[in-house]
Design a protein around this motif. Structure first.
Motif, PDB file in Angstrom:
ATOM      1  N   ARG A 150       0.852  -1.195   0.000  1.00 10.20           N
ATOM      2  CA  ARG A 150       0.000   0.000   0.000  1.00 10.20           C
ATOM      3  C   ARG A 150       0.884   1.238   0.000  1.00 10.20           C
ATOM      4  N   LEU A 151       0.314   2.334  -0.490  1.00 11.80           N
ATOM      5  CA  LEU A 151       0.968   3.628  -0.366  1.00 11.80           C
ATOM      6  C   LEU A 151       0.404   4.343   0.847  1.00 11.80           C
ATOM      7  N   LEU A 152       1.299   4.802   1.680  1.00 17.58           N
ATOM      8  CA  LEU A 152       0.963   5.490   2.916  1.00 17.58           C
ATOM      9  C   LEU A 152       1.490   6.914   2.803  1.00 17.58           C
ATOM     10  N   ARG A 153       0.641   7.903   3.012  1.00 19.53           N
ATOM     11  CA  ARG A 153       1.065   9.306   2.967  1.00 19.53           C
ATOM     12  C   ARG A 153       1.265   9.790   4.404  1.00 19.53           C
ATOM     13  N   ILE A 154       2.481  10.318   4.661  1.00 19.87           N
ATOM     14  CA  ILE A 154       2.840  10.731   6.016  1.00 19.87           C
ATOM     15  C   ILE A 154       3.505  12.103   6.001  1.00 19.87           C
ATOM     16  N   ASP A 155       3.543  12.731   7.174  1.00 14.25           N
ATOM     17  CA  ASP A 155       4.285  13.977   7.359  1.00 14.25           C
ATOM     18  C   ASP A 155       5.524  13.764   8.220  1.00 14.25           C
ATOM     19  N   ASP A 156       5.495  12.777   9.109  1.00 11.25           N
ATOM     20  CA  ASP A 156       6.533  12.590  10.112  1.00 11.25           C
ATOM     21  C   ASP A 156       7.449  11.423   9.758  1.00 11.25           C
ATOM     22  N   VAL A 157       8.403  11.673   8.852  1.00 16.60           N
ATOM     23  CA  VAL A 157       9.307  10.600   8.440  1.00 16.60           C
ATOM     24  C   VAL A 157      10.242  10.202   9.583  1.00 16.60           C
ATOM     25  N   ALA A 158      10.556  11.126  10.492  1.00 16.44           N
ATOM     26  CA  ALA A 158      11.442  10.802  11.609  1.00 16.44           C
ATOM     27  C   ALA A 158      10.825   9.713  12.497  1.00 16.44           C
TER      28      ALA A 158
END
Length: 129
Positions: A52-60
């Motif tokens: 699945r593709l997951l869209r995130i803001d917090d890569v850390a």
């Protein structure tokens, strides 16, 4: 940032325990790598992997979860067939006690070999309905 996920992070409850904010964009296939079982799932060269593709803001936070600083996983960018890129996490087979021998071609560190292989051989194909 979009991330191709293929293991425990395909489960919304697991993602919610790691990230405060996320959206599943849809199904996708990683061309050029196949899944390998181990202590945690990882990838090996060749074949393809559904995910699945997951869209995130917090890569850390995701890097922390995947153990990037400890060398457990490497994060790399992979081109998408519909434009842009998606991040992919690949686990070090030596650290994960995988169920089959895994060899990443090339020279250099594990991270360098993974990134070089993915750059030349892998694509994320979103599955549009």
């Amino acid at each position: 940032m979009d991330v191709f996920v293929y293991g425990t992070l395909t489960e919304p409850d697991r993602v919610a325990s790691v990230l405060d904010s996320f959206v599943f964009v849809g199904a996708a296939v990683l061309e050029g790598c196949h899944p390998v079982a181990g202590r945690y799932p990882t990838l090996a060269p060749g074949g393809e992997t559904a995910g699945r593709l997951l869209r995130i803001d917090d890569v850390a936070a995701l890097d922390d979860y995947e153990g990037v600083d400890e060398g457990l996983y490497v994060r790399a960018s992979v081109p998408r067939t519909d434009g842009g890129e998606a991040a992919v996490y690949v686990g070090d087979p030596d650290a994960l006690d995988v169920s089959e021998p895994v060899t990443w071609p090339g020279s250099g560190s594990f991270a360098d070999r993974v990134r070089a292989y993915l750059d030349a051989n892998a694509r994320v194909r979103p599955e549009h309905s």
